[in-house]
Each structure stands twice: as C-alpha cells, then as structure tokens.
Motif scaffolding. Structure first.
Motif, PDB file in Angstrom:
ATOM      1  N   GLU A  65       0.859  -1.178  -0.003  1.00 24.99           N
ATOM      2  CA  GLU A  65      -0.087  -0.054  -0.058  1.00 24.99           C
ATOM      3  C   GLU A  65       0.826   1.404   0.071  1.00 24.99           C
ATOM      4  O   GLU A  65       0.332   2.195  -0.665  1.00 24.99           O
ATOM      5  CB  GLU A  65      -0.910   0.200   1.252  1.00 24.99           C
ATOM      6  CG  GLU A  65      -2.028  -1.113   1.086  1.00 24.99           C
ATOM      7  CD  GLU A  65      -2.755  -1.290   2.308  1.00 24.99           C
ATOM      8  OE1 GLU A  65      -2.658  -0.294   3.432  1.00 24.99           O
ATOM      9  OE2 GLU A  65      -3.620  -2.274   2.506  1.00 24.99           O
ATOM     10  N   HIS A  69       0.954   3.854  -2.954  1.00 25.80           N
ATOM     11  CA  HIS A  69       0.546   5.414  -2.693  1.00 25.80           C
ATOM     12  C   HIS A  69       1.721   6.273  -2.850  1.00 25.80           C
ATOM     13  O   HIS A  69       1.559   7.349  -3.720  1.00 25.80           O
ATOM     14  CB  HIS A  69       0.419   5.619  -0.943  1.00 25.80           C
ATOM     15  CG  HIS A  69       0.144   6.881  -0.503  1.00 25.80           C
ATOM     16  ND1 HIS A  69      -1.124   7.512  -0.861  1.00 25.80           N
ATOM     17  CD2 HIS A  69       0.948   7.872   0.036  1.00 25.80           C
ATOM     18  CE1 HIS A  69      -1.082   8.857  -0.145  1.00 25.80           C
ATOM     19  NE2 HIS A  69       0.109   9.010  -0.026  1.00 25.80           N
ATOM     20  N   ARG A  74      -4.037   4.026  -5.577  1.00 28.18           N
ATOM     21  CA  ARG A  74      -4.670   3.184  -4.388  1.00 28.18           C
ATOM     22  C   ARG A  74      -4.761   1.771  -4.630  1.00 28.18           C
ATOM     23  O   ARG A  74      -4.709   1.489  -5.720  1.00 28.18           O
ATOM     24  CB  ARG A  74      -6.195   3.977  -4.272  1.00 28.18           C
ATOM     25  CG  ARG A  74      -6.227   5.196  -3.524  1.00 28.18           C
ATOM     26  CD  ARG A  74      -7.563   5.501  -3.211  1.00 28.18           C
ATOM     27  NE  ARG A  74      -7.594   6.837  -4.072  1.00 28.18           N
ATOM     28  CZ  ARG A  74      -8.635   7.468  -4.457  1.00 28.18           C
ATOM     29  NH1 ARG A  74      -9.587   6.705  -4.749  1.00 28.18           N
ATOM     30  NH2 ARG A  74      -8.611   8.693  -4.918  1.00 28.18           N
TER      31      ARG A  74
END
Length: 79
Positions: A65, A69, A74
């Motif tokens: 993640e 990012h 996303r």
C-alpha cells in the motif's frame, strides 16, 4: 524507497508472524531474510519476488500500500 524497505523490515521483525516463520514461508534462511530487509545495510537488496512472498505469507499489505501510494495510486482488493 527506504520507506518501503523500512516498512517491510518492520513487518518482518515486529509483525504478527515471527521472522523465522516468514523466512520458512518464503524459503529463505532467517539471516538472509533479515539482511535483505535491513534498511540500514547498503549492500542488502530485497527482490520483488521475496517482497511479494512476504506479503502473501503474512497477509499484511501495508508495504505494498505504501509503494502504491508513493506512485500516486490506490490499492483496492479484488472482490
């Protein structure tokens, strides 16, 4: 990139799954796994396959993640 390696290192050393269990799951010697995920070792390299194996073994997607990012995307799970 060091944020991502730090995130992986934290997952391996402080996560719900022990580092030794992760090493077994990703088919790496314990010492090699710790070295490859050490953000303070300039000679260490974490390969993308090992990165993915760690994510799969632990089920913890936080390092992925963070990477996504930082690239401006996303991460959403497939339903």
């Amino acid at each position: 990139m060091s944020k991502i390696i730090k995130s992986v290192h934290k997952l391996v050393t402080e996560g719900k799954m022990s580092a030794k269990s992760i090493a077994t799951a990703v088919h790496k010697p314990y010492s090699t796994l710790l070295r490859e995920t050490n953000p303070y070792d300039p000679g260490a390299n974490l390969g993308v396959e090992t990165f993915m194996d760690i994510i799969k073994a632990t089920g913890d997607t936080r390092p992925l993640e963070l990477m996504v990012h930082e690239l401006g995307y996303r991460l959403t799970p497939v339903e």
